[in-house]
Scaffold this motif. Structure first.
Motif, short mmCIF file in Angstrom:
data_model
loop_
_atom_site.label_atom_id
_atom_site.label_comp_id
_atom_site.label_asym_id
_atom_site.label_seq_id
_atom_site.Cartn_x
_atom_site.Cartn_y
_atom_site.Cartn_z
N ARG A 627 0.83 -1.21 0.00
CA ARG A 627 0.00 0.00 0.00
C ARG A 627 0.86 1.26 0.00
NH1 ARG A 627 -5.13 -1.44 4.06
NH2 ARG A 627 -6.10 -2.94 2.64
N LEU A 628 1.97 1.22 0.72
CA LEU A 628 2.85 2.39 0.73
C LEU A 628 3.50 2.59 -0.63
CD1 LEU A 628 4.56 1.97 4.23
CD2 LEU A 628 2.81 3.63 3.56
N GLN A 629 3.88 1.48 -1.29
CA GLN A 629 4.45 1.61 -2.64
C GLN A 629 3.44 2.21 -3.60
OE1 GLN A 629 5.81 -2.27 -3.77
NE2 GLN A 629 7.70 -2.14 -2.56
N ASN A 630 2.22 1.68 -3.56
CA ASN A 630 1.18 2.20 -4.46
C ASN A 630 0.90 3.68 -4.16
OD1 ASN A 630 1.01 -0.34 -5.57
ND2 ASN A 630 -0.75 -0.95 -4.33
N TRP A 631 0.89 4.03 -2.89
CA TRP A 631 0.63 5.44 -2.52
C TRP A 631 1.77 6.34 -3.01
CZ3 TRP A 631 3.72 8.38 0.81
CH2 TRP A 631 3.21 9.63 1.13
N ALA A 632 2.98 5.85 -2.86
CA ALA A 632 4.13 6.68 -3.23
C ALA A 632 4.22 6.90 -4.74
CB ALA A 632 5.43 6.03 -2.72
N HIS A 633 3.75 5.93 -5.54
CA HIS A 633 3.89 6.04 -6.98
C HIS A 633 2.61 6.54 -7.67
CE1 HIS A 633 7.09 3.14 -5.94
NE2 HIS A 633 7.75 3.73 -6.94
N GLU A 634 1.57 6.73 -6.92
CA GLU A 634 0.30 7.16 -7.53
C GLU A 634 0.35 8.66 -7.83
OE1 GLU A 634 -2.91 7.10 -9.43
OE2 GLU A 634 -2.26 5.18 -8.52
N GLN A 635 -0.17 9.05 -9.01
CA GLN A 635 -0.17 10.46 -9.44
C GLN A 635 -1.54 11.10 -9.26
OE1 GLN A 635 2.63 11.96 -10.26
NE2 GLN A 635 3.76 10.01 -10.03
N ASP A 636 -2.58 10.33 -9.38
CA ASP A 636 -3.94 10.85 -9.24
C ASP A 636 -4.19 11.19 -7.77
OD1 ASP A 636 -6.84 10.93 -8.82
OD2 ASP A 636 -6.95 10.27 -10.91
N GLU A 637 -4.59 12.45 -7.50
CA GLU A 637 -4.74 12.91 -6.13
C GLU A 637 -5.84 12.16 -5.38
OE1 GLU A 637 -2.87 14.81 -4.40
OE2 GLU A 637 -1.51 15.15 -6.09
N GLN A 638 -6.96 11.91 -6.06
CA GLN A 638 -8.06 11.22 -5.38
C GLN A 638 -7.66 9.78 -5.01
OE1 GLN A 638 -11.50 11.50 -7.90
NE2 GLN A 638 -11.84 13.68 -7.45
N ILE A 639 -7.05 9.12 -5.96
CA ILE A 639 -6.63 7.74 -5.68
C ILE A 639 -5.53 7.74 -4.62
CG2 ILE A 639 -5.59 5.66 -6.66
CD1 ILE A 639 -6.84 6.38 -9.33
#
Length: 938
Positions: A627-639
């Motif tokens: 979850r931390l990896q996905n959060w760190a690499h996500e660009q969409d603010e809502q996601i």
């Protein structure tokens, strides 16, 4: 019909003449001589039995010759003995003879185990011919069960006695058969509960069934034989009735005629002995010189004794005798009686000797079949038979008859080393013969892994798929090969479907999956197969092949892993009675399977945390990292916000208390601020929280941290003051807030505060003016309070000293009127203490623990004494004091602490009065002696 002229001749018997025992002088024994006049004979129960005719002494004797050759006899008749029958299973002898000429012959039954005046007991006597019809007895036979006896006559009639033949009252005699031709032979045949009687005359053969009422009979043939030319075989030849004519020998069953053998010559005597047919016939022509007949030509009046083996069709022995009376079998040998009174014994050679004698001739003439039959009939052991089969196979192989040779080699399986045969047939042209041998080797469960490999290679080279399928598709109980070896060979040869079938049928799960995944590439079928396996095997195979399956069928593999780690039951119904409850694997052990499939891994881990709250810690750790990896690499603010909330929610689930450091490192690696602060708070790392805000120059947050956690960790305010003091920008507002709290909690000395703020160029005296004024005012008030307390202590000390002096110099008047314990009026005797307390003597004795101490003052005095002792014990702890002083940052506080304990005072503690001194002589400086005890008794 078999012509005996074609039969091979052997010498399987040794012929000797019976001689009398050697005398004491050791001289050569002379031939044994029978009594003269022997007319009939029989054998059984360990003796040869003879009957003679009227001799010179005027007595007709029955003679017994045991193995010791000691003749014995008794008189049975007055004139002659015509017939004898010795039962083999009972000590019963039946005889027929005459006492007078022209009188009906008498039948006598003798019990040889009972005696009557030294002779055997005659249990029954009756006339042989019912009625007065004169005739001659021709033959006699008795059933071994003693319930039947048959007598044949020359007029063609047969008399049957049924019942106990040893008693008159229990038997019945009747005429069974009447005819026109003399009866020449009788024989009983017992098969189960069925009894037959064979009757042979000179012209026909009939069979009577005696176990059925009215005794039905059947005529078997229209030719007969002469006297003593019939016999009954043993069970090895199915109890057939033998009838020997002049041209042929016939064998009969009760309902039909059997085989026929063309043995020419006039037959005189026929017997059956241990599977051999014994025939004595006339020698009508001169025999040529041979190994059986001696060196001289034989005269025409000689008699020939032939011993035939009907099964193997050879003559076991042949010899010429002079005027044979009869041939008897006893003690495991044949005894030939001749008219000159001599006895010749024919001793059968042992099996090994017979085989050695004939083997060379048979093998030389390639008569292997006869050698095999001979060996079997003589019960040769399996090793000996195997050697014959081997030599037969070698003979056929050398002749080029490979098909016949392999059949013989097959018969050696279990005895002959298989490699001996395999080497002969390794040539590709004989591969079908080798296949037949290897098949039989497997059927007998004697094949090893190498044989299985060779057989399967034969099938594949012959491209015989039908044979291959037949071999591998045998039922579970008929498997005669090493299954794992077969799978390996089939896989190597490219027969994947056959290998998979074999692996599945015999539950070689690892091989099944290996072939499906590595050779056939059928990943879906392999995954389905794993789902049918028992739990332990499904678990181990998913660990082994999970990565391959995840790469090719990720969704299906993930679903199977979810089931395997929650509530697994085999899909094929293979769970058995012990699998009513599902089993579950350790989900943490399958995380490496998802090495390159993070999406499926996240789905698997989230499923596990939802359905199984007590999942292993590794599941939660990995899920947090994902979850931390996905959060760190996500660009969409809502996601990103949603992922942020998911990660924080997981952190707050309480699953990371035992792995606090690991979770903290993960949050720090991914710059997850809220997670880091939350973990600092949970770990009570308040200084780290403040340092985090300090690094980010969040001044308000620093103050908030101090306000929230300052009560738990007071040094936070000191650190905050030092932090703001080092800042060059204007931080007066924050410094004032910190100073206010430091002042309220008295956290720092004023001098230290001034020194700390001296490093800030923007901080002026006005910032700490109020702090210093308030601090000085408080200290002034504190000084006043301390001076007042000091004055109080001085006055108290002066009072106590005066009281001590008064006690030492002036008398003490006790004016107490009540007891300090019971509060009742004092009565004598009483006890008074200098402290002013008085007691009844009985109250004092009941409550006092010491005769020298006041019960009322004792608790307080003990507290004082304990404090003094504690100070005394700690007063000499020089090493400890030096160590603390050296290591402490504030040496003054250490000195003050030890000073307060009285370490630097020199004190002397006296608890008892020295002997020889009074109270007036005690020094005034001993303030600790507060209690002086006096006991007064009146």
């Amino acid at each position: 019909m078999a012509a005996y002229l074609q039969w091979r001749r052997f010498v399987f018997f040794d012929r000797e003449t019976v001689r009398e025992p050697s005398g004491p002088d050791g001289a050569g024994a002379k031939p044994f001589a029978l009594p003269p006049g022997i007319a009939v004979c029989d054998s059984g129960r360990g003796s040869l039995v003879f009957g003679d005719i009227l001799c010179g002494a005027g007595r007709c004797q029955i003679w017994f010759l045991p193995r010791s050759l000691q003749l014995s006899s008794f008189q049975a008749y007055k004139l002659r003995v015509t017939h004898l029958y010795q039962l083999k299973q009972h000590s019963i002898l039946v005889s027929i003879g005459e006492d007078e000429e022209g009188i009906n012959p008498l039948v006598k039954v003798w019990n040889l185990e009972k005696r009557d005046g030294g002779n055997p007991l005659c249990t029954r006597i009756f006339p042989a011919i019912p009625g007065n019809k004169p005739t001659v007895v021709s033959c006699l036979t008795v059933h071994e069960n003693l319930n039947f006896m048959a007598i044949g006559f020359a007029d063609g009639s047969v008399v049957l006695t049924k019942g106990d033949i040893t008693r008159d009252r229990h038997s019945k005699t009747q005429i069974l058969h009447e005819g026109s031709y003399p009866v020449t032979g009788l024989a009983f045949r017992q098969s189960g509960k069925t009894t037959h009687l064979f009757v042979v005359t000179t012209e026909n053969i009939q069979s009577y069934m005696l176990s059925v009422k009215d005794y039905p009979h059947l005529e078997l043939d229209t030719h007969g034989c002469g006297l003593r030319c019939s016999s009954l075989t043993d069970p090895s030849q199915d109890l057939q009735f033998i009838v020997a004519g002049n041209e042929c020998v016939y064998l009969y069953q009760p309902d039909e005629r059997g085989p026929c053998f063309a043995f020419e010559g006039q037959k005189l005597i026929v017997h059956w002995y241990r599977g051999y047919l014994i025939i004595v016939s006339k020698d009508r022509k001169t025999s040529p010189k041979s190994e059986f007949a001696g060196n001289e030509a034989q005269n025409s009046d000689k008699q020939v004794l032939n011993i035939y083996d009907l099964c193997n069709k050879f003559i076991a022995y042949s010899s010429i005798f002079d005027d044979i009376v009869d041939v008897l079998a006893e003690w495991g040998s044949l005894y030939v009686l001749t008219r000159d009174g001599k006895i010749h014994v024919l001793q059968e050679k042992d099996t090994q000797t017979k085989l050695e004698a004939c083997k060379f001739m048979l093998f030389r003439k390639n008569l292997f079949e006869m050698a095999i039959n001979l060996a079997k009939s003589h019960h040769l052991d399996s090793d000996g038979l195997s050697e014959i089969f081997r030599q037969y196979g070698d003979h056929l192989y050398n002749k080029g008859n490979h098909d016949g040779a392999i059949q013989q080699y097959i018969r050696t399986i279990g005895k002959l080393e298989p490699s001996y045969v395999i080497r002969k047939f390794l040539d590709a042209q004989r591969i079908h013969n080798l296949t037949a041998y290897l098949q039989m080797l497997h059927l007998q469960s004697l094949a090893n892994a190498d044989h299985t490999t060779l057989l399967l290679n034969c099938y594949t080279k012959l491209k015989d798929s039908s044979k291959l399928e037949e071999f591998i598709k045998t039922s579970e109980s008929e498997v005669h090969f090493d299954v794992e070896t077969a799978i390996k060979v089939l896989r190597q040869a490219g027969y994947y479907s056959h290998a998979v079938y074999l692996a599945e049928k015999h539950e070689h799960h690892e091989w099944y999956l290996k072939i499906q995944l590595e050779d056939i590439k059928n990943y879906q079928e392999a995954l389905h197969y794993i789902g049918k396996l028992p739990f332990e095997q499904a678990e181990s195979n998913m660990k082994r092949y999970g990565k391959i399956l995840m790469h090719h069928v990720p969704n299906e593999t993930t679903e199977l892993l979810k089931i395997l780690c929650t509530d697994y039951r085999p899909s094929g119904g293979n769970e058995g009675p012990g699998m009513l409850e599902g089993k579950k694997a350790n989900s943490e052990e399958f995380i490496p399977v998802f090495a390159n499939n993070s999406r499926e891994l996240k789905a698997f881990l989230e499923h596990m945390t939802e359905v199984q709250a007590d999942s292993p810690q590794g599941v939660y750790d990995t899920l947090l990292e994902l979850r931390l990896q996905n959060w760190a690499h996500e660009q969409d603010e809502q996601i990103k916000e949603r992922l942020h909330n998911e990660a924080l929610t997981l952190l707050k689930s309480g699953r990371f208390k035992t792995v606090f450091d690991k979770a903290l490192v993960l949050c720090q690696m991914h710059s997850f601020k809220d997670g880091v602060l939350y973990l600092y708070e949970q770990g009570k790392l308040f200084q780290q929280i403040m340092h985090y805000h300090m690094q980010n120059e969040q001044y308000k947050k620093v103050i908030e941290v101090c306000e929230l956690y300052g009560d738990q960790e007071a040094c936070l305010w000191e650190q905050a003051l030092g932090y703001f003091a080092r800042k060059e920008e204007n931080c007066k507002e924050y410094i004032a807030a910190v100073l206010k709290h430091i002042e309220n909690k008295n956290l720092m000395p004023p001098l230290l505060v001034v020194q700390t703020l001296a490093h800030n160029s923007t901080a002026t005296l006005s910032v700490i003016k109020d702090y210093l004024v308030n601090k000085l005012q408080k200290q002034s008030r504190q000084i006043e309070q301390d001076e007042q307390r000091i004055q109080k202590y001085r006055e108290e000390t002066t009072r106590i000293r005066l009281e001590i002096e008064e006690l030492k110099a002036s008398p003490k008047i006790f004016q107490k009127t009540k007891c300090s314990i019971c509060t009742s009026a004092l009565e004598l005797p009483s006890v008074h203490f200098l402290c002013g307390h008085s007691f009844h003597q009985h109250c004092f004795e009941s409550y006092s623990e010491s005769d020298s101490e006041c019960p009322t003052c004792m608790p307080e005095n003990r507290k004082v004494m304990d404090m003094i002792r504690a100070q005394e014990q700690k007063r000499d702890l020089h090493d400890q004091f030096q160590h603390q002083l050296k290591c402490s940052n504030d040496g003054f506080s250490v000195v003050a602490d030890y000073f307060g304990r009285g370490v630097f005072n020199k004190l002397t503690l006296i608890t008892d009065l020295p002997s020889g001194k009074t109270a007036a002589t005690i020094e005034t400086g001993l303030q600790r002696e507060l209690l002086i005890h006096t006991k007064r008794s009146t």
